[in-house]
Design a protein around this motif. Sequence first.
Motif, short mmCIF file in Angstrom:
data_model
loop_
_atom_site.label_atom_id
_atom_site.label_comp_id
_atom_site.label_asym_id
_atom_site.label_seq_id
_atom_site.Cartn_x
_atom_site.Cartn_y
_atom_site.Cartn_z
N VAL A 293 61.30 48.66 8.11
CA VAL A 293 60.69 48.37 6.82
C VAL A 293 61.61 48.85 5.69
CG1 VAL A 293 58.75 48.95 5.30
CG2 VAL A 293 58.34 48.35 7.69
N TYR B 45 65.06 46.59 5.82
CA TYR B 45 64.92 45.19 5.42
C TYR B 45 64.31 45.06 4.01
CZ TYR B 45 66.31 43.34 9.96
OH TYR B 45 67.01 42.99 11.09
N GLY B 46 63.30 45.86 3.72
CA GLY B 46 62.71 45.83 2.38
C GLY B 46 63.72 46.25 1.32
N CYS C 196 57.50 45.20 4.55
CA CYS C 196 58.79 45.07 3.87
C CYS C 196 58.59 44.62 2.42
CB CYS C 196 59.70 44.07 4.60
SG CYS C 196 60.33 44.70 6.16
N GLU D 217 57.57 47.60 0.53
CA GLU D 217 58.74 48.44 0.27
C GLU D 217 59.58 47.86 -0.86
OE1 GLU D 217 61.63 51.60 0.96
OE2 GLU D 217 59.46 51.35 1.07
#
Length: 178
Positions: free
Chosen positions: A5, A8-9, A90, A93
Amino acid sequence: MADIVSEYGGALCELAFDEGIENALLSEVRTVGGILRNNPAYISFLTSPNIPIQERLDAVGTAFATADKYVVNFIKLMTENGYAAEICDCFDEFERLYYEAKHISRADVISAMPLTDAQLKAIKEKLEKKTGHAVDVVTRISPELIGGVRVYIDGELLDGSVRGRIDAIREKLTDVTI
């Protein structure tokens, strides 16, 4: 999965700022994230090993044909890498990092009834005065509050709801010994 998370976020957020599209992408992430949250069966479809990956990727392209290309590609990437179940996290985030970078607090304002523009403006002004910086107010209706509002901002709960007062009274009454 917290690493996934965060990675990628964070990458999506970094891309948005690099491209200068962070405001537009925030709106898109909220919209698509809301759609995915309201359709958990779609996430199940994206994570299903019984459906060929290309069929799932094609479905993403079709379902989100009008969405921002970065968001569509992000969903496809997460699906290809086996992380489709983490897409909404994500997006959360991304939003957290966006607010952090812009020095904005997000206030989730939950009310029993829709608030007027004047009420929203007053709440926003009070929260900006309290925090000392800009506040983005996101509203939601929850009739079980009975009346008033409940605000979540910067990890703090400000409960001015009738339900909150009733619960506080109930708790005090249960603590009283006779």
